[in-house]
Scaffold this motif. Sequence first.
Motif, PDB file in Angstrom:
ATOM      1  N   ASP A 120      14.021  -4.192   2.566  1.00 19.28           N
ATOM      2  CA  ASP A 120      13.405  -3.685   1.335  1.00 19.28           C
ATOM      3  C   ASP A 120      12.196  -2.846   1.741  1.00 19.28           C
ATOM      4  N   PHE A 121      11.773  -1.968   0.839  1.00 18.16           N
ATOM      5  CA  PHE A 121      10.626  -1.110   1.101  1.00 18.16           C
ATOM      6  C   PHE A 121       9.458  -1.519   0.223  1.00 18.16           C
ATOM      7  N   GLY A 122       8.257  -1.333   0.756  1.00 13.38           N
ATOM      8  CA  GLY A 122       7.045  -1.519  -0.024  1.00 13.38           C
ATOM      9  C   GLY A 122       6.098  -0.365   0.269  1.00 13.38           C
ATOM     10  N   PHE A 123       5.097  -0.159  -0.576  1.00 16.51           N
ATOM     11  CA  PHE A 123       4.145   0.928  -0.375  1.00 16.51           C
ATOM     12  C   PHE A 123       2.729   0.385  -0.533  1.00 16.51           C
ATOM     13  N   GLY A 124       1.844   0.859   0.345  1.00 12.88           N
ATOM     14  CA  GLY A 124       0.434   0.554   0.219  1.00 12.88           C
ATOM     15  C   GLY A 124       0.082  -0.856   0.623  1.00 12.88           C
ATOM     16  N   LEU A 125      -1.157  -1.252   0.240  1.00 12.23           N
ATOM     17  CA  LEU A 125      -1.690  -2.556   0.602  1.00 12.23           C
ATOM     18  C   LEU A 125      -1.628  -3.487  -0.598  1.00 12.23           C
ATOM     19  N   PRO A 126      -1.550  -4.787  -0.417  1.00 12.97           N
ATOM     20  CA  PRO A 126      -1.285  -5.444   0.871  1.00 12.97           C
ATOM     21  C   PRO A 126       0.199  -5.401   1.221  1.00 12.97           C
ATOM     22  N   ALA A 127       0.531  -5.923   2.383  1.00 17.07           N
ATOM     23  CA  ALA A 127       1.930  -5.942   2.796  1.00 17.07           C
ATOM     24  C   ALA A 127       2.728  -6.889   1.919  1.00 17.07           C
ATOM     25  N   PRO A 128       3.985  -6.555   1.638  1.00 19.74           N
ATOM     26  CA  PRO A 128       4.817  -7.459   0.834  1.00 19.74           C
ATOM     27  C   PRO A 128       5.126  -8.736   1.602  1.00 19.74           C
TER      28      PRO A 128
END
Length: 767
Positions: free
Chosen positions: A451-459
């Motif tokens: 899966d993808f995530g963006f920005g902070l914090p980390a997923p």
Amino acid sequence: MCWMKTSLVAVAVMTCVQQVDAQTVTRYEFDVPRGPRDEVVREIARIGGSIVSLSHPDAPGLSEATGRIKGNFTLAEALEKALAGSEWYVAAAGNDQVRIARTGENSSDIIVTAFRGKLRKEDSSLLTRSDTPLKQTPGTVVSVSQAVLASQNVTSLEEALRNLPGISFTPGPPFLLSSRAGVTNGTSFTNGLRNASRAGPSPVVDAAAIEVLKGPSSVLSGTAVAGGLLNIVPKLATGVSPDEISIGGGTYGYVRGSADVGGAISEEDRLYWRFVGLSEFARQKNQGGDEPSTKSGTFLLGYRNDGWKIDSITQYYNTRSPFSRRYVNDTSQDRIIDVDDYFSRDTYYQNESIAQQLQLERNLVAGNNFELRMRARGRYQRANESFTNINCLFGCIGDVPVLVTAYRGKSDQYSGSADFYAKLVTGRLEQQLIVAFDYAGAKGTNFDVSDFGFGLPAPSPLAIPTASTPGVLLSQSRRRDYGVVVQDQINWGRFHALLSLRQTWFHERLTNDDPLLVPVETNVSKLLPTGGVVFDATKWASIYYSYQKGITPPQQFARQANGDLLPPAITTGHEVGAKFELFNSRMSITANYFRSTTSNQPLPNPANPLIFIPVEGRQVDGFELAQVGRITPTLFLQSGFVYTRPKTEVSRIGQPKYVANAWLLKTVGLGDKRSLDLGFGANYQSKAGILFDDFITGARSYPRVAVDYLRFDAAIGITSGPLKLNLTVDNIFDRLNLYNPSVADSLARAPGRDVRLVLTLALPGAR
């Protein structure tokens, strides 16, 4: 002579990779004065790195005087000279045994076994397929013994390899061992048989030694070994074990307990057992995630009788290894950046393995001028691997995508080999002929989700998949790696030559449940030569040259413009050097110059990164210096220095230019079975290259890591009778170090300072 009528047996128990016993091939300089036969035998054993225990010290003839023993002999040859003129004689040598016999009805044993705590391995079969003294091996084999690892309180393969010059380790999955700009990609062997790739690095408490053959060797392994062949030499059940238990603790909530015990099931039938176990746990990994742990148990059976040598090894382990804190290499400012905002303490990988290995040897003919031996080995391993991880795609700087992945894989690995070994002596000419067949087959299943995530914090980490469900990619693989080897090892006075040909075959099929992806099949057939020559310039020095080839199957994702796979990568290695045995053979030194080239290396096409082209890939040369042994009877040193000069940009990836290591161990006798061990060591790596892709411009570069690797370690051990207390401090100055990296945006931190204290108790009856 019937075995039941034998009245004296000397068993020289030396751990080795396979085939011929080290004590029957390694030569020592003897100068034993005239004296009673039992005392002379004890002194011969001591010089040969062994001790003697007599079950019947009053056996007839042991008090008779024998003449002076002086010269350069094997252990068996020296014993023959000590027994000359008596009723005793050496009945057989090899097969891990030297048997001294006399006709009669009453049985008594002399057991000659390696010193408890032997600090160096003097032979190897990784290049020659038969145990050969390292001084006569046309190549470089570096190793570390269990005794050295015990002095460092080491239980993991990662820490064990710090003792080997020019070897860089990167944790998995898969774990990577790099040497001479080549990478093993998780490939390892146990006693010459391939381990399951998903088994991860195994604990080393049940290993007698860890050894690596430098260069692109193919004689033993077939495919997928480019820079070095990693082999684990297992402990065996031989009736002589240390019989000890230990407990320990350390920083970050570390606790451990281990045992190594064994004995005879039937001394008359020479059937023995042994158990080696370890359990360790910590609250967290230094500079890493939570709850690293190891559980392992190995049960061994050994049979030594009537020309047979049979060993059974049943091994189980489960390791949980948290990921380390991550950094990014900032090439614009030549520095590294901590990206702990993206670090999760829940990221880890776990390996579970159960394996059964059976190996047997049978002397068919045993004579002074001709020997014939049949050898067979088999290994089955079922392994499971899982991990969850968080990676930054563009360097973890600013608001960037983060890829979260979870994976579970399982595999079944079958490995086996069979050969006939013949030794023929004609005057000064000795030939060791081997015809061998080996096979390694594996089938595996993988479940992947991302899966993808963006920005902070980390997923948060994803749940590790257990089955094929929507969003989970299922892939399966089947692999066969097998070959036929014909080899001639020639000894003629001072000259030693190795001529070997291997016809290797490789087949792999990959399938998955994505309808857009078609099954992929790979077939490789290649004839691979290996050769070398050694000249004994003096009794203590030799010079050598070796030529080796290795083959790596094409990577499945690397496709040419027409959609075909690239040809397999062929690595060719040349090596020339000198070997020395100093201080009455207490110390071994190897110095060499090496050159390695790899063809058909996959390189992305600059016009289309999804298409690859074959190029003359890794090209390196350099020189190595490796030393192991005792400077004095109480001062041990294992050290090395390696300089590698990459000739191409791609050769810089994961390859430090300078690598050095040392471990010094001094023993001070305090009298009355008491002693003090003082250890000090260091490791250094400089100018390691990495791959950097600029996703904005598409440019690719090969900068070096902004920081060098440097650590110092120390140990102090106090022995009093059956008790030993050993304190170790790793990375004394708590310096920031990085594992040997490959890409610029995934630099993992190596552990900081760790302190461990281990108490070991030798049980009554240990020999």
